[in-house]
Design an enzyme around this catalytic site. Structure first.
Site, PDB file in Angstrom:
ATOM      1  N   GLU A  82      60.126   6.082  74.604  1.00  0.00           N
ATOM      2  CA  GLU A  82      60.607   6.967  75.667  1.00  0.00           C
ATOM      3  C   GLU A  82      61.220   8.251  75.095  1.00  0.00           C
ATOM      4  O   GLU A  82      61.990   8.201  74.147  1.00  0.00           O
ATOM      5  CB  GLU A  82      61.646   6.239  76.530  1.00  0.00           C
ATOM      6  CG  GLU A  82      61.132   4.955  77.182  1.00  0.00           C
ATOM      7  CD  GLU A  82      60.045   5.201  78.233  1.00  0.00           C
ATOM      8  OE1 GLU A  82      59.862   6.368  78.628  1.00  0.00           O
ATOM      9  OE2 GLU A  82      59.388   4.221  78.645  1.00  0.00           O
ATOM     10  N   ARG A  92      63.996  -0.514  93.048  1.00  0.00           N
ATOM     11  CA  ARG A  92      63.073  -1.123  94.023  1.00  0.00           C
ATOM     12  C   ARG A  92      63.524  -2.546  94.327  1.00  0.00           C
ATOM     13  O   ARG A  92      63.395  -3.036  95.433  1.00  0.00           O
ATOM     14  CB  ARG A  92      61.669  -1.115  93.400  1.00  0.00           C
ATOM     15  CG  ARG A  92      60.516  -1.437  94.286  1.00  0.00           C
ATOM     16  CD  ARG A  92      59.187  -1.309  93.524  1.00  0.00           C
ATOM     17  NE  ARG A  92      59.235  -1.826  92.161  1.00  0.00           N
ATOM     18  CZ  ARG A  92      59.129  -3.112  91.818  1.00  0.00           C
ATOM     19  NH1 ARG A  92      58.965  -4.031  92.731  1.00  0.00           N
ATOM     20  NH2 ARG A  92      59.188  -3.481  90.553  1.00  0.00           N
ATOM     21  N   CYS A 145      66.608  -0.013  82.547  1.00  0.00           N
ATOM     22  CA  CYS A 145      66.241   0.468  81.206  1.00  0.00           C
ATOM     23  C   CYS A 145      66.618   1.934  81.020  1.00  0.00           C
ATOM     24  O   CYS A 145      67.181   2.322  79.994  1.00  0.00           O
ATOM     25  CB  CYS A 145      64.750   0.274  80.950  1.00  0.00           C
ATOM     26  SG  CYS A 145      64.319  -1.463  80.762  1.00  0.00           S
ATOM     27  N   HIS A 169      59.599   0.688  75.676  1.00  0.00           N
ATOM     28  CA  HIS A 169      59.111  -0.296  76.652  1.00  0.00           C
ATOM     29  C   HIS A 169      57.918  -1.026  76.048  1.00  0.00           C
ATOM     30  O   HIS A 169      57.037  -0.391  75.447  1.00  0.00           O
ATOM     31  CB  HIS A 169      58.657   0.398  77.948  1.00  0.00           C
ATOM     32  CG  HIS A 169      59.740   0.520  78.974  1.00  0.00           C
ATOM     33  ND1 HIS A 169      60.246   1.724  79.410  1.00  0.00           N
ATOM     34  CD2 HIS A 169      60.411  -0.445  79.675  1.00  0.00           C
ATOM     35  CE1 HIS A 169      61.182   1.505  80.331  1.00  0.00           C
ATOM     36  NE2 HIS A 169      61.298   0.203  80.512  1.00  0.00           N
TER      37      HIS A 169
END
Ligand code: PCA
Length: 204
Positions: A82, A92, A145, A169
């Site tokens: 990342e 969500r 995360c 990830h």
């Protein structure tokens, strides 16, 4: 001369109805020492707030030279190194403590974003050189995360620490997609090899 500074690597507990988390299964397979640096492995809860508190404590206590936090990203086929963490939480599904933010800042007075202090492109190249499919990613999402990456980079910036830090990830494990035709996966030992290559690149 003292021992080399430790490396800190974290993984997450299962969440979202899964019984394993690919990140911790991969982190567990890392060696306990790399190039003379002790490797400290930290298992974190999938909780906004507490995961950040725990890694901040570990960074303050261990004073590592490199920190890589690892999480699982179902649906992604490659290891994702990342580039950026943003100051926003939107979920969500609720985290494992039942908290479901809807657009709140991680640190209200913090900057909008932090860039990883890891050499992202070198980490990607190192993983690929070791035969592990890897890419740089421009978003770590807005869930736990991203929050963890933001908290690490904020703590480092506020305390003027010179630490190479960032987030990777990893894809789901084969056992997580047994009945999900067409969904990407990566065995834990391959993800671990990619994480180890990234750590070595960060130590250079
Ligand atoms: N993945 C989630 C949180 C924990 C994990 O392994 C994420 O991408 O935010």
């Amino acid at each position: 001369m003292g021992a080399a500074a430790p490396i800190l690597v974290s993984g997450f507990e299962p969440f979202g109805g899964e019984v394993v988390n690919a990140s911790w299964e991969a982190v567990k397979l890392l060696p306990d020492e790399m190039d003379g640096h002790p490797v400290q492995k930290l298992l974190l809860p999938v909780e906004f707030g507490r995961s950040g508190d725990l890694i901040e404590e570990a960074v303050a206590e261990l004073r590592p030279s490199v920190v890589i936090a690892v999480g699982e990203a179902g649906g992604r086929a490659h290891l994702s190194v990342e580039r950026v963490a943003v100051n926003l939480m939107r979920a969500r599904i609720a985290d494992n403590a039942g908290f479901q933010p809807d657009g709140e800042a991680i640190i209200p007075e913090g900057p909008d974003a932090y860039l990883a202090t890891l050499p992202v492109d070198a980490c990607v190249a190192a993983a690929r050189a070791d035969g592990v499919p890897a890419d740089a990613s421009e978003t770590a999402g807005l869930y736990v995360c991203n929050q963890l990456m933001y908290r690490i980079l904020h703590a480092i910036a506020c305390n003027n620490m010179h630490i190479r830090a960032g987030f990777i990830h990893v894809p789901h494990l084969p056992c997580q997609v047994l009945e999900k035709q067409g969904k990407p996966f990566c065995p834990a030992d391959i993800s671990a090899r990619g994480i180890a290559a990234a750590l070595r690149a960060a130590l250079c």
